[in-house]
Design an enzyme around this catalytic site. Structure first.
Site, PDB file in Angstrom:
ATOM      1  CE  LYS A 183      -3.757   2.052   2.789  1.00  0.00           C
ATOM      2  NZ  LYS A 183      -4.678   2.059   3.945  1.00  0.00           N
ATOM      3  CB  SER A 212      -7.306   4.460   3.209  1.00  0.00           C
ATOM      4  OG  SER A 212      -6.488   3.907   4.347  1.00  0.00           O
ATOM      5  CB  SER A 265      -8.113   1.845   6.400  1.00  0.00           C
ATOM      6  OG  SER A 265      -8.766   3.138   6.536  1.00  0.00           O
TER       7      SER A 265
END
Length: 430
Positions: free
Chosen positions: A73, A149, A173
């Site tokens: 990520k 996210s 997230s």
């Protein structure tokens, strides 16, 4: 490999170990799918294909995920010389000179890093849209969000590009993208995984790093290779009694399950979301567990405390980056929603921050007392269905649906971040 998408990460690694395929072949499969599918979903925003081939040529460690393709990520974790944008134009040229401890552990497990997945700016919303990289689409419906996210990770795994991808969770997230995309998503306990060498904790301990996966056992095996304090960590989660992988399929006995369909922040729960939780509760009863309706209701002071902590950390990050660039921070350095949220840190004193941390710790103790009567709290993952793209964007803070939808999306998830508890989203309902 027509069967590539039918295997989880451990399954692919087993094929490599038995000589039935190679790390090169698996990487080719992942890259081919990325080239064909990513233009539609925009999940992989930084490509490291050549670096991945070089890592394989150099020789991979003999870990449990040896040869399995892997996405990192694009938020906080550093790889030397590789862009770390944090989803923000403020960091669009930032290339760290350090490697995060978790990245080292992922490499040691045999994972092959071939790219980085999208994140919204600083991970501040529950969709994955940014001014820097654009919108990430849900593979099941391209008009809707894949969550946030960690929505780049969830979109890539749901699209079959790879079976497991790095994710992080400061308010839901990991679990929200897992819910949006039909995946398994575990948020580990506070400080279960390390954030060094540059950070001691994320958002005063609210944020923790792990993954979204297609199988439960992949999540457990990855936690086995990534968990544990790194050098100089300020604190660590209690060590597990045995490997996490050993827990997969183990008989848990009769569990006391508290079914809660009322959000902790007072937002309404959509009928489909409540139905999902009640359906899962019925499954638990069929399996022999004890289920009763209950409701943990903390003071809403914890919501304000969370805003104080996250806003202060965000503002500090922004100011530190501007200082590195040798100039003053400007409003247009970030998206409107980011700037507005960071303004919550203005006027916050050191005493306010201390009290905010004390509030989340107090809430954690209150939840621990509640949990003395239960083994599990069962809730919907989200209080609303996945929103259409644009609604939750940080460039759309004035939209009429923005704040209500944001609060609904974290109405169940965020409490585990405040309190430091592990929590997971399981794909049980359509």
């Amino acid at each position: 490999m027509q069967e590539y998408e039918s295997y989880d990460g451990l399954g692919l690694a087993e094929l490599v170990a038995r000589g039935e395929t190679t790390a090169e072949a698996l990487l080719d499969e992942a890259i081919e799918r990325c080239e064909k599918r990513n233009p539609k979903i925009n999940a992989v925003v930084i490509r490291l294909f050549d670096e991945a081939r070089a890592a394989i040529a150099k020789g991979l460690p003999d870990g449990p995920f040896r040869g399995v393709p892997w996405l990192l990520k694009d938020l906080h974790l550093g790889v030397p010389g590789v862009l770390l944008s944090n989803g923000s134009k403020l960091f669009e040229n930032y290339r760290p000179d350090f490697e995060s401890e978790l990245v080292t552990r992922y490499r040691r497990a045999g994972l092959v890093l071939f790219g980085k997945s999208a994140s919204p700016e600083f991970g501040l919303t529950t969709t994955t849209e940014s001014r820097l990289f654009g919108q990430t689409c849900n593979p099941w419906n391209l008009e809707h969000t894949s969550g946030g996210s960690s929505g780049g990770a969830s979109a890539a795994v749901a699209a079959g590009i790879l079976p497991i991808a790095n994710a992080s969770d400061g308010g839901g997230s990991i679990r929200i993208p897992a819910s949006c995309c039909g995946l398994f998503g575990l948020k580990p306990s506070r400080a279960r995984t390390p954030l060094g060498p540059k950070s001691g904790e994320g958002w005063a301990g609210l944020s923790v790093v792990h993954a979204v996966t297609r199988s439960v056992r992949d999540s457990a095996a990855l936690l086995d290779v990534s968990a544990g304090a790194d050098t100089g960590a300020p604190y660590a989660a209690p060590p597990p009694a045995r490997p996490f992988l050993d827990e997969v399929g183990a008989n848990p006995g009769v569990l006391r399950v508290a079914l809660q369909t009322t959000t902790w922040n007072g937002q309404p729960t959509a009928a489909d979301c409540e139905a999902a939780a009640r359906d899962a509760a019925g499954l638990c009863e069929q399996l022999g567990h004890q289920v009763e309706e209950a409701c943990f209701t903390p003071s809403l002071d914890v919501v304000r405390a969370g805003i104080t902590i996250i806003a202060a950390n965000t503002r500090a990050m922004m100011q530190d980056r501007a200082r590195e660039l040798g100039r003053e921070l400007k409003e247009d350095d970030v998206e409107p929603g980011t700037w507005r949220f960071a303004q919550n840190a203005e006027g916050v004193s050191a005493l306010d921050y201390v009290r905010a941390v004390q509030t989340i710790h107090t809430t954690g103790r209150e939840l621990a007392r509640f949990m003395q009567d239960y083994d599990v709290i069962l809730t919907p993952t989200m209080a609303c269905a996945p929103a259409k793209l644009g609604v939750l964007s940080l460039s759309n803070p004035d939209g009429a649906d923005h704040l209500p939808t944001l609060l609904q999306s974290v109405g169940f998830t965020q409490m585990a971040n405040y309190c430091g508890n592990p929590a997971m989203s399981v794909p049980l309902y359509w």
